[in-house]
Design a protein around this motif. Structure first.
Motif, PDB file in Angstrom:
ATOM      1  N   PRO A 145       0.839  -1.168  -0.096  1.00  0.00           N
ATOM      2  CA  PRO A 145       0.078   0.015   0.085  1.00  0.00           C
ATOM      3  C   PRO A 145       1.120   1.371   0.003  1.00  0.00           C
ATOM      4  N   VAL A 146       0.563   2.205  -0.737  1.00  0.00           N
ATOM      5  CA  VAL A 146       0.795   3.618  -0.471  1.00  0.00           C
ATOM      6  C   VAL A 146       0.171   4.600   0.257  1.00  0.00           C
ATOM      7  N   SER A 147       0.675   4.959   1.431  1.00  0.00           N
ATOM      8  CA  SER A 147      -0.120   5.592   2.353  1.00  0.00           C
ATOM      9  C   SER A 147       0.487   6.834   2.852  1.00  0.00           C
ATOM     10  N   PHE A 148      -0.237   7.964   3.048  1.00  0.00           N
ATOM     11  CA  PHE A 148       0.118   9.165   3.689  1.00  0.00           C
ATOM     12  C   PHE A 148      -0.445   9.187   4.837  1.00  0.00           C
ATOM     13  N   GLY A 149       0.358   8.916   5.858  1.00  0.00           N
ATOM     14  CA  GLY A 149      -0.304   9.044   7.181  1.00  0.00           C
ATOM     15  C   GLY A 149      -1.079   7.862   7.416  1.00  0.00           C
ATOM     16  N   THR A 150      -2.466   8.101   7.821  1.00  0.00           N
ATOM     17  CA  THR A 150      -3.396   7.034   7.668  1.00  0.00           C
ATOM     18  C   THR A 150      -4.317   6.849   6.587  1.00  0.00           C
ATOM     19  N   LYS A 151      -3.958   7.931   5.558  1.00  0.00           N
ATOM     20  CA  LYS A 151      -4.846   7.854   4.381  1.00  0.00           C
ATOM     21  C   LYS A 151      -4.041   7.032   3.212  1.00  0.00           C
ATOM     22  N   ARG A 152      -4.661   5.722   2.670  1.00  0.00           N
ATOM     23  CA  ARG A 152      -4.116   5.356   1.536  1.00  0.00           C
ATOM     24  C   ARG A 152      -4.636   5.892   0.284  1.00  0.00           C
ATOM     25  N   ILE A 153      -3.454   6.091  -0.457  1.00  0.00           N
ATOM     26  CA  ILE A 153      -3.488   6.811  -1.700  1.00  0.00           C
ATOM     27  C   ILE A 153      -3.586   5.816  -3.147  1.00  0.00           C
ATOM     28  N   GLY A 154      -2.968   4.699  -2.646  1.00  0.00           N
ATOM     29  CA  GLY A 154      -2.566   3.885  -4.136  1.00  0.00           C
ATOM     30  C   GLY A 154      -2.098   2.531  -3.525  1.00  0.00           C
ATOM     31  N   VAL A 155      -1.459   1.884  -4.707  1.00  0.00           N
ATOM     32  CA  VAL A 155      -0.822   0.425  -4.348  1.00  0.00           C
ATOM     33  C   VAL A 155       0.315   0.386  -5.480  1.00  0.00           C
ATOM     34  N   MET A 156       1.530  -0.032  -4.959  1.00  0.00           N
ATOM     35  CA  MET A 156       2.492  -0.357  -5.868  1.00  0.00           C
ATOM     36  C   MET A 156       2.676  -1.833  -5.863  1.00  0.00           C
ATOM     37  N   THR A 157       2.636  -2.348  -7.276  1.00  0.00           N
ATOM     38  CA  THR A 157       2.587  -3.736  -7.489  1.00  0.00           C
ATOM     39  C   THR A 157       3.667  -4.182  -8.543  1.00  0.00           C
ATOM     40  N   PHE A 158       4.450  -5.330  -8.285  1.00  0.00           N
ATOM     41  CA  PHE A 158       5.420  -5.926  -9.027  1.00  0.00           C
ATOM     42  C   PHE A 158       5.426  -7.356  -9.496  1.00  0.00           C
TER      43      PHE A 158
END
Length: 615
Positions: A145-158
């Motif tokens: 997960p890509v989160s700023f503080g407690t807010k998730r803003i996206g996902v990085m997948t490989f």
């Protein structure tokens, strides 16, 4: 000495690898924050992510779109243009679940990957199949997960198409650290984009936008400045001191494991730091706290974490709200401090892992002369008495949190135990103590310290601590035997679902049943007592009589007295029990069987005062 030099050389190589990864991370952080253009930031993130996760062959970044409530592909590498049409619902497939629960996914077999994708919509499955180069099968996948503080803003997948297990736990840890920084860069870029859009649309807010831009620039400036210190390996203390210089109010960092303070403790806080740690161990958000005791203390607490692992707290004394600048400095500095702490933790874990491996090799040495040499390489002189203690923490499904708890208990033990001529280290959720002593007095002293430390832990934490101990005369080459005894003592505690400390010599006859499952023991009890296992009041009375009779070693007088009945009544009851069970207690094998059954029940299932619980 050659083995010791080889160990040191290997440790040096591991440290070099860790430094290489850290340098890559630091370079990527600077590059990501060199621009505020969202598309450029996304491209840089993907470029450096694939550089960090070297075995990955393809990847993409999905961002949450509030309008559609879906995850949208924003940038990708290793796929064709079809991937841009992929739109994932929250909770759908692997990446949708990662965004929903905020937990990473590392899946290293094709079977498990496609099972995890079973709820992927038919449309999205077709898109993904078309987007894969040459329709390759995914053999490893890593999504964070890509989160700023407690807010998730996206996902990085490989994706890895080459081999199963192509992506590792190391990749996961590195990518988690990278993702926290990428989130800052994306958040800054998103804010910048929003600011620019607002500037075009609402001219009357120009002054406010200028201030926001200035704040963004200040945020970037602070982040780059602190990142530079980390890249230059200035260390944790230097970064904290620099943050204090930038801030209007000073703060300290209180380390959860070591119990120390940087740059120095605040008066009165050291007495209440355990309470602060206890309150913030599972918290993510900062908070203002008031501590009322003999002295009233107000402070602002910012927890420092690495994923699920609690590392410590930033503490600002006073009840006045923090200025926007101070909050900004703490917000930008916290991820860098987390990375610095994890760098130190990584070095410690590498050292303990090598110690664990060396200790395991030492246990296998049976030749007395070679065993003495191996012991000296561990810093231990051979004496007449040997002591091994194995401490295990249990009760938390998160292994990283258990490892953190083990390090905390290890720190406590180090403060109590003199480490001369002994080993004390942790590995995963276990702590090993190994020592060679001149006399039994030293053994008893160490045992008491371990008992007190386990008691101290179990009174304060929900995670259970238990320890198995073995001591005895030592002859070079017999260390493994002592270690195995400590393992058996620990296993006996686990089988009984008890906490605390158990010495191998106190196990008694139960040592014969350590490798028997509770189901096997219960089956034996059912076979022995089944005819008395009933809810009928009369037979419950007979069962209780039998247990009391065996407990009093077949003494009719003592048993009758305890049951408050006449000996003649007891005699008739015992005769009736023998008839029901088809046994003769004067027959050696019959009495031994029922005596053993009573002992096993008492040891593994409960108190003899309530034999009816056997049902």
């Amino acid at each position: 000495m050659e083995r010791k030099e080889a160990l040191l050389q290997q440790l040096s190589i591991e440290n070099q690898k860790a430094q290489y990864h850290v340098t890559n991370l630091m370079e990527s952080f600077q590059a990501m924050n060199s621009t505020l253009e969202l598309d450029e930031v996304l491209k840089k993130i993907m470029h450096f992510a694939l550089k960090i996760v070297e075995t990955a062959e393809a990847g993409y970044i999905q961002m949450y779109d509030e309008h559609s409530n879906k995850l949208i592909i924003k940038t990708y590498v290793g796929f064709n243009e079809n991937i841009s049409f992929l739109k994932i619902n929250i909770g759908e497939s692997i990446t949708g679940k990662v965004f929903k629960d905020g937990c990473v996914r590392l899946i290293t077999t094709s079977e498990k990957i496609y099972n995890s994708m079973s709820d992927l919509s038919k449309e999205n499955l077709n898109i993904l199949n078309k987007a894969h180069p040459n329709s390759q099968t995914i053999k490893s996948i890593l999504a964070v997960p890509v989160s700023f503080g407690t807010k998730r803003i996206g996902v990085m997948t490989f994706h890895c198409f080459d081999i199963e297990d192509g992506l590792s736990e190391t990749d996961l840890l590195l990518l988690q650290s990278f993702a926290s920084q990428a989130a800052i860069a994306l958040h800054n870029a998103q804010l910048h984009t929003e600011v620019q859009k607002s500037l075009d649309e609402v001219t009357h807010l120009s002054q406010r936008l200028k201030e926001t831009n200035a704040l963004l620039e200040k945020r970037t400036e602070i982040h780059n400045h602190l990142t530079k210190l980390s890249v230059q390996n200035k260390g944790l203390k230097a970064i904290i001191i620099e943050m204090n210089k930038l801030m209007e109010r000073n703060f300290i960092y209180a380390d959860y494991l070591e119990g120390n303070y940087v740059p120095q403790p605040i008066k009165h806080f050291t007495e209440r730091i355990d309470d602060i740690f206890f309150f913030f161990t599972n918290k993510i958000e900062p908070a203002y706290v008031s501590i009322c005791d003999t002295i009233h203390i107000d402070c602002y607490i910012y927890p420092i974490r690495s994923g699920s692992v609690f590392l410590g707290c930033l503490i600002v004394e006073g009840s006045a709200p923090l200025s926007q600048l101070d909050k900004l400095i703490i917000e930008q500095g916290a991820p860098i401090l987390s990375l610095e702490i994890m760098k130190l933790r990584s070095q410690t874990e590498i050292m303990y892992k090598k110690t664990y491996e060396t200790y395991q090799q030492f246990l296998k040495v049976k030749n007395p002369q070679q065993a003495e040499i191996a012991a000296k390489e561990l810093g231990i002189d051979n004496h007449y008495f040997l002591q091994t203690a194995l401490i295990e923490l249990d009760g938390n499904v998160d292994l990283r949190s258990l490892e953190n708890d083990a390090l905390l208990l290890l720190t406590h033990l180090k403060e109590k135990i003199t480490l001369e001529n002994s080993l004390l280290f942790s590995y995963n959720n276990k702590i090993t103590f190994f020592s060679s002593a001149r006399d039994t007095v030293s053994e008893a002293y160490i045992t008491k310290i371990i008992e007190n430390s386990i008691k101290w832990w179990n009174e304060r934490f929900t995670v259970v601590a238990r320890a198995g101990i073995s001591t005895g005369h030592y002859y070079p080459g017999q260390a493994e035997e002592n270690h195995v005894k400590a393992e058996k003592a620990l296993l006996h505690l686990k089988n009984q679902k008890k906490k605390g400390v158990l010495h191998y010599r106190d196990i008694g006859i139960s040592i014969l049943f350590l490798n028997h499952s509770p189901e096997e023991i219960h089956s034996f009890l059912r076979e022995t007592f089944s005819r008395l296992w009933t809810n009928q009041e009369k037979k419950d009375e007979l069962l209780h009589t039998l247990f009391t009779y065996i407990q009093n070693n077949r003494s009719m007088t003592s048993t009758a007295k305890e049951l408050h009945i006449h000996t003649n009544t007891l005699y008739h009851r015992i005769k009736k029990i023998e008839d029901i069970l088809d046994m003769d207690f004067s027959h050696y094998e019959d009495y031994l069987k029922v005596q053993l059954a009573v002992y096993l029940y008492k040891t593994f299932f409960g108190s003899l005062t309530e034999p009816g619980n056997l049902m």
